[in-house]
Scaffold this active site. Structure first.
Site, PDB file in Angstrom:
ATOM      1  N   MET A   8     -45.621  89.014-109.108  1.00  8.53           N
ATOM      2  CA  MET A   8     -46.462  90.188-108.873  1.00  8.53           C
ATOM      3  C   MET A   8     -47.856  89.955-109.440  1.00  8.53           C
ATOM      4  O   MET A   8     -48.043  89.853-110.657  1.00  8.53           O
ATOM      5  CB  MET A   8     -45.808  91.418-109.491  1.00  8.53           C
ATOM      6  CG  MET A   8     -44.430  91.722-108.917  1.00  8.53           C
ATOM      7  SD  MET A   8     -43.583  93.073-109.771  1.00  8.53           S
ATOM      8  CE  MET A   8     -44.681  94.447-109.371  1.00  8.53           C
ATOM      9  N   CYS A 103     -48.647  88.469 -99.487  1.00 11.50           N
ATOM     10  CA  CYS A 103     -49.518  89.388-100.214  1.00 11.50           C
ATOM     11  C   CYS A 103     -50.202  90.359 -99.247  1.00 11.50           C
ATOM     12  O   CYS A 103     -50.864  89.936 -98.294  1.00 11.50           O
ATOM     13  CB  CYS A 103     -50.579  88.630-100.998  1.00 11.50           C
ATOM     14  SG  CYS A 103     -51.684  89.730-101.932  1.00 11.50           S
ATOM     15  N   ASN A 204     -35.584  90.203-100.746  1.00  8.16           N
ATOM     16  CA  ASN A 204     -36.502  90.872-101.658  1.00  8.16           C
ATOM     17  C   ASN A 204     -36.921  92.215-101.066  1.00  8.16           C
ATOM     18  O   ASN A 204     -37.062  92.355 -99.859  1.00  8.16           O
ATOM     19  CB  ASN A 204     -37.733  89.978-101.885  1.00  8.16           C
ATOM     20  CG  ASN A 204     -38.840  90.650-102.674  1.00  8.16           C
ATOM     21  OD1 ASN A 204     -39.980  90.722-102.216  1.00  8.16           O
ATOM     22  ND2 ASN A 204     -38.531  91.161-103.846  1.00  8.16           N
ATOM     23  N   GLY A 228     -38.623  92.647-108.197  1.00  7.38           N
ATOM     24  CA  GLY A 228     -39.986  92.828-108.670  1.00  7.38           C
ATOM     25  C   GLY A 228     -40.113  94.101-109.470  1.00  7.38           C
ATOM     26  O   GLY A 228     -39.787  94.154-110.661  1.00  7.38           O
ATOM     27  N   ARG A 229     -40.578  95.164-108.823  1.00 12.06           N
ATOM     28  CA  ARG A 229     -40.794  96.432-109.522  1.00 12.06           C
ATOM     29  C   ARG A 229     -39.510  96.963-110.152  1.00 12.06           C
ATOM     30  O   ARG A 229     -39.539  97.560-111.232  1.00 12.06           O
ATOM     31  CB  ARG A 229     -41.382  97.460-108.556  1.00 12.06           C
ATOM     32  CG  ARG A 229     -42.782  97.105-108.044  1.00 12.06           C
ATOM     33  CD  ARG A 229     -43.262  98.105-107.004  1.00 12.06           C
ATOM     34  NE  ARG A 229     -42.369  98.153-105.846  1.00 12.06           N
ATOM     35  CZ  ARG A 229     -42.310  99.176-104.987  1.00 12.06           C
ATOM     36  NH1 ARG A 229     -43.086 100.231-105.170  1.00 12.06           N
ATOM     37  NH2 ARG A 229     -41.489  99.128-103.956  1.00 12.06           N
TER      38      ARG A 229
END
Length: 318
Positions: A8, A103, A204, A228-229
């Site tokens: 990230m 991205c 993901n 991730g988050r």
């Protein structure tokens, strides 16, 4: 099963990688992207993004407190420049080279990097092919994509091109650039990719809990996952998933245990970042942690406008 910590940008630096992986359950980390234009970057750029390179060899020695191997991620659109920089990263000890085609940031896409390349499958192929040819066979070349740029029509075309170009592995964020980070994640598209590729596929997107993981695993048909988050909000989520899969009891981290990690991050940031940025990454982490811990919300409110080091230390309980 492998669990990856997502790369990230502006969030997961080497300090955060170290802290999250120390909790357990994470097998592989990926750096924030290194932007490549038209020349080979100096060594210091690679080592700034990945200080773990100093000991990141084939059997990585866990230096600087690292707890798992760290892949170097590159972003750009120039195949020859990316190839040359991938070769340099491999020389410096990168355990793998990851290529960013996911991205969604406007500034990145405007400069022909990240997810916008998903509308140019030939360019995606050329980049992966060039990087694969420029790096040793012993250095895996991996890629991360979204399902598409403005829509999800290109997901299978790009996935097949990446495999054909010689990539060893593909990670798929189950949304398009237009979808952003808004739920839901379309995990069933990953299942379609998994059915059509022979290389490993990593799922993901939108895995915030054990229940999300179960649904993602069912729909994506994957055995490897990138968090991730969800892992920032719940630092022991990877450990919970691993223990569930092993049939072991899971004891969640208490707030006191998490807060100790927050203090560690603050101390390390004091040593690494200029005073004007003091506390920024701690506040950023608290923003995610408040989803899981009410105490994080209270602490975030108490320090969100604070910049004085001593006031921050008092609030953090030093």
């Amino acid at each position: 099963m492998r669990i990856f910590l997502a790369p990230m940008e502006g969030v997961v630096d080497h300090h955060m990688r170290n802290i999250i992986s120390s909790v357990g359950g994470v097998d592989i980390c990926v750096t924030e992207f290194i932007r490549v234009t038209d020349h080979v970057l100096p060594n210091k750029i690679f080592k700034k993004a990945c200080p773990e390179l100093d000991e990141n060899s084939e059997t990585p020695a866990l230096s600087r407190g690292a707890h798992c191997p760290v892949r170097v991620q590159l972003l750009g659109s120039n195949p020859s420049a990316l190839a040359a920089n991938a070769a340099r990263a491999a020389e410096l000890g990168a355990v793998a080279i990851d290529l960013n085609f996911g991205c969604p940031a406007k500034t990145v896409n405007r400069h022909k990097g990240g997810a916008c390349l998903l509308d140019e499958t030939d360019t995606v192929f050329d980049i992966v092919n060039a990087v694969r040819k420029a790096t040793p066979a012993s250095t895996p070349v991996t890629a991360k994509i979204r399902l598409g740029y403005l829509n999800r029509d290109s997901y299978l075309r790009n996935a097949k091109a990446i495999e054909a170009a010689g990539a060893n592995e593909l990670c798929v964020h189950a949304r398009s650039k237009t979808d952003g980070y808004q739920p839901p994640a379309y995990w069933h598209y990953i299942g379609d990719i998994r059915d059509n590729l022979s290389i490993p596929v990593v799922a993901n997107g939108e895995i915030w809990s054990l229940e999300d993981f179960k649904r993602c695993a069912e729909q994506s048909k994957c055995s490897d996952f990138m968090l991730g988050r969800g892992l920032l909000a719940k630092p022991d989520l990877a450990l919970e998933i691993k223990q569930y899969m092993a049939g072991e009891a899971f004891n969640p981290l208490s707030w006191d245990e998490v807060c100790a990690h927050v203090r560690t991050l603050f101390e390390r940031n004091c040593q690494s970042y200029p005073p004007k940025y003091l506390g920024n990454r701690v506040k950023q982490w608290l923003f995610y942690l408040q989803r899981q811990y009410s105490e994080a919300a209270d602490l975030f409110e108490a320090i969100k406008r604070e910049r004085d080091e001593q006031a921050l230390r008092r609030a953090l309980g030093f």
